[in-house]
Design a protein around this motif. Sequence first.
Motif: not given
Length: 598
Positions: A18, A443, A447, A473
């Motif tokens: 990510c 993400p 986040v 996550c």
Amino acid sequence: MQRFAIHLLFGIATFTGCSGAIDESNPGSSSVATSPPKPSGSGGAIPPGGAIPPGGVIPPGGVIPPGGTIPPVGTVAPPAQPVNCATPLDVGPGLILRLTHAEYDNTVRDLLADATRPSRAFSADALIGGFAANAVAAPSEQELEQYRTAAENLADKATANLATLLPCTAAEIGTDACADKFIRSFGRRAFRRTLTTDELKAYTTLFQTGKAVQDFGLGINLLVRAMLQSPSFLYRIEVGVPVSGRAGLLRLTPYEMTSRLSYVLWRSMPDEELLVAAETGKLDTAAGVEAQVRRMLTAPTALVRVRGALASFADGLMDLSSLPDVVKDARFKTFPTLAGDMQREGEAFFQEVMLNQDARIATALTATFTVATARLATLYGVTAPAMAKPTDMARFDLPAAERSGLLTQAGLMSLLSHEGESSPVHRGLWVRSMLLCQTPPPPPADVANTAPKVDPTLAIKQRLAMHRASPSCAGCHNLMDPIGFAFENYDPIGAYRTVLGKDPVDATGDLTGTDADGALNGVRSLADRLARSGQVQECMSRQWMRFAFGRTEEVADQCTTAALGSRLVASKGDMKDLLVALASHDAFRYRRTPEVTP
């Protein structure tokens, strides 16, 4: 007077003209870290949320096969959305590519015997799929000025010794006949084709104008300047010939094939033998192309050029050219001195595998030798062979229990670390992106608000465990962290360690979502699994395609990626054989106009 005359005629001379991984180095923060060096672009997307598809395997390229079935280890799945694979193949578009820095420098080296690397003053190359490829936008005004300055300097140096530059006898120098010879011969080499009638007239006029303003030497100088600023020099232009009955499909002309071959295999201009092959019909068939490819990869006279292309590929795969810009904290005071050595090691190691070993992916991933300086040997804890200068390089063996091919090279470990701490996230993401062609999802948008706050005094593995326990996550971190933990024996500049703080290093992890899954304990175990993975081999064929075509894959490339991936598996990962297959494949010999889809 000459400088004034040159500026007066400048207008004439140019007439032709990510990734959202949580930042482990700041564990108390919920900020998003930057992505690792140049992860692959399109293709290979992991399903939303990072979920592993039915059967537990993310298939080659990240495309889920029908029913979620898992291909056996060492095989490549067929295209998920089959397209017509008749000959000529449905192929992707051919882009008009401007020379990269390496290509520009290599070309002026071979055209003018000038090794000063003028591209160091240029703006940065664009990156596509991790590799330098200037196909995104037209050059800026600043870049045009950089090309003009480079052309002026190169022309001034080249014309300082006309006897060396011109294809003329001493008696002919200064005559119009000599200038005509130069226009035809230099133009053919610089443009990678013969000049058109209109170009011959225009360049002859330019020469005569310079000669009238000052002398023969200025006329030749302006010719060099103009040709080095021409689109025919700066770009790899592919017009092609329409294929009857196939709308939008074009077959490359023989001269266009010479440029594709030379800039993929050499990252430089064609040599005389390749130009003659184009002019005599030897590139009209796949067999003829294959014969030239084998010569280009093995001929002693081509060695310097081959090494340059391999260095470019290694740089794109590992982002080696970024090493001089990497910053480490004060504890790693040797790093600024070693960064350049690390870049050269990555390139030299890959060249050694391709040219002096078996060219297999498994060797690149598991070898227990390197080619490096004595200073890097010290970092690796071994004694290097005697070398005259600190910058000299030699091949030497490394501790088999500590090192595994390119995976554990100090340069890559430095790039995939923070200033003062290793990064399992970045290291795991690099493996997913560059060796498996699987790109984790971005993400979630929130986040920053949903990522857990962690205790900065915890060990990095404990901190990351908290992220994997967080729903926002876990999707990314479950795919990256367990792979990255296998690299924990390597500190932020790649030195081997067995203790981290006061505790023994814990290098256990897991490889999941592949055709070679299993528990990991250190990089050697990861390397052994990757070395037998069909997905890694299929991904490497994709990486070579990205390098060759200056773009990422499209739907129309599915037949090509499947065929080349299968060829690589059949050859047990022989990348030299893959290059032969790629360069003689229909996808290399044809192009599609971007406006027409298959």
